[in-house]
Design a protein around this motif. Structure first.
Motif, short mmCIF file in Angstrom:
data_model
loop_
_atom_site.label_atom_id
_atom_site.label_comp_id
_atom_site.label_asym_id
_atom_site.label_seq_id
_atom_site.Cartn_x
_atom_site.Cartn_y
_atom_site.Cartn_z
N PHE A 155 0.93 -1.13 0.01
CA PHE A 155 0.06 -0.02 0.08
C PHE A 155 0.87 1.26 -0.02
CE2 PHE A 155 -2.41 3.46 1.76
CZ PHE A 155 -3.55 3.44 0.98
N ALA A 156 1.89 1.33 0.85
CA ALA A 156 2.54 2.46 0.97
C ALA A 156 3.33 2.74 -0.29
CB ALA A 156 3.95 2.17 1.97
N VAL A 157 3.74 1.81 -1.09
CA VAL A 157 4.51 1.92 -2.46
C VAL A 157 3.74 2.47 -3.38
CG1 VAL A 157 5.74 0.97 -4.38
CG2 VAL A 157 6.28 0.25 -2.26
N SER A 170 11.65 7.69 -8.69
CA SER A 170 12.63 6.78 -8.77
C SER A 170 12.63 5.77 -7.75
CB SER A 170 13.91 7.50 -8.65
OG SER A 170 14.13 8.07 -7.42
N LYS A 171 13.43 4.75 -7.81
CA LYS A 171 13.68 3.55 -6.89
C LYS A 171 14.12 4.40 -5.23
CE LYS A 171 14.90 -0.59 -9.26
NZ LYS A 171 16.04 -1.14 -9.66
N PRO A 187 18.26 -1.83 -2.84
CA PRO A 187 17.19 -0.94 -3.30
C PRO A 187 16.40 -1.86 -4.55
CG PRO A 187 19.35 -0.21 -3.99
CD PRO A 187 19.71 -1.46 -3.27
N ASN A 188 16.88 -2.82 -4.83
CA ASN A 188 15.91 -3.40 -5.74
C ASN A 188 14.66 -4.26 -5.14
OD1 ASN A 188 17.47 -3.40 -8.09
ND2 ASN A 188 19.00 -4.62 -7.55
N TYR A 193 8.10 -5.20 -4.79
CA TYR A 193 6.97 -4.61 -4.47
C TYR A 193 6.21 -4.29 -5.42
CZ TYR A 193 7.66 -5.53 0.52
OH TYR A 193 7.89 -6.23 1.65
N VAL A 194 6.79 -3.54 -6.52
CA VAL A 194 6.29 -3.09 -7.81
C VAL A 194 5.59 -4.33 -8.83
CG1 VAL A 194 6.50 -2.14 -10.18
CG2 VAL A 194 7.24 -0.99 -8.26
N SER A 195 6.30 -5.63 -8.53
CA SER A 195 5.88 -6.80 -9.32
C SER A 195 4.71 -7.13 -8.43
CB SER A 195 7.06 -7.75 -9.26
OG SER A 195 8.03 -7.66 -9.94
N ALA A 196 4.70 -7.19 -7.11
CA ALA A 196 3.51 -7.57 -6.43
C ALA A 196 2.49 -6.84 -6.60
CB ALA A 196 3.87 -7.56 -5.01
#
Ligand code: CA
Length: 228
Positions: A155-157, A170-171, A187-188, A193-196
């Motif tokens: 949720f935070a992302v 940016s990351k 940092p990856n 999280y983006v994939s999820a």
């Protein structure tokens, strides 16, 4: 959402930080007033939990200095025991709310949420990106009327991407807002999280709303056409 806890009782500070981190907040901790003030000035926090009796610089003075410099970050003040603290004085220095120790974690959590809601309500009530709705106050997400269950970090992302919809985040920026100061891992983690998120907010709906911009970061857009 990123929080700062300024509290010299280390066990209490650690317990609060763990509890709030478990809910998906990025949490930094300072154990004295001077460090707390510096962190508050250097970093971009959504809320500060500020003890009054602190070594170095007390909480009243930390809050007063922040307000004098135009910093309006919500401040929840903590005091050791009833009577030691003059509520009026605390509010005069610009604190938004106060809490008397000992308090239960549940009460603190409720006050933190209330202050954040008050803030997000005046700033951005609901974030709508096409048919995707992100509600920072209620911490709910839906796409085309369907509720989507996300973990606190997911949720935070998403919230960060939604707040900056249409532009590249940016990351490093996502890390700074979603993970805390002490995070020194890979940092990856952001990619994970983006994939999820894609698996939850895009794939089931045939969308591609989160674009990877090579070498730059990620962009959330309304467009993100249907695959099918
Ligand atoms: Ca103290």
């Amino acid at each position: 959402m990123r929080l700062l806890i300024v509290e010299d009782e280390k066990r209490l500070a650690t317990a609060l930080a763990r509890g709030l981190a478990a809910e998906g907040f990025a949490v930094d901790v300072a154990h004295d007033g001077v460090t707390g003030l510096h962190l508050a000035q250097d970093q971009d926090y959504d809320l500060i939990v500020l003890d009054i009796m602190l070594p170095g610089l007390n909480g009243y003075r930390v809050c007063a200095q922040l307000r004098a410099s135009g910093d309006e970050t919500p401040v929840l003040m903590l005091t050791a025991k009833d009577g030691e603290y003059d509520e009026a004085e605390g509010l005069d220095t610009g604190a938004d709310d106060y809490l008397t120790k000992p308090f239960s974690y549940v009460v603190l959590q409720a006050r933190v949420r209330a202050l954040l809601r008050r803030r997000t309500r005046s700033a951005a009530p609901l974030l709508r990106i096409g048919d995707l709705t992100v509600d920072p106050g209620a911490r709910r997400v839906e796409r085309a009327g369907t509720d989507i269950a996300l973990t606190a970090k997911e949720f935070a992302v998403l919230e960060h991407l939604a707040l900056h919809a249409g532009r590249v985040a940016s990351k490093a920026e996502i890390l700074a807002h979603v993970w805390d100061f002490a995070y020194d891992g890979d940092p990856n983690i952001v990619e994970v999280y983006v994939s999820a998120l894609r698996r939850k907010i895009d794939v089931p709906f045939g969308r591609r709303s989160i674009t990877t911009v090579r070498g730059a970061g990620y962009r959330l857009e309304a467009g993100g056409g249907r695959d099918a």
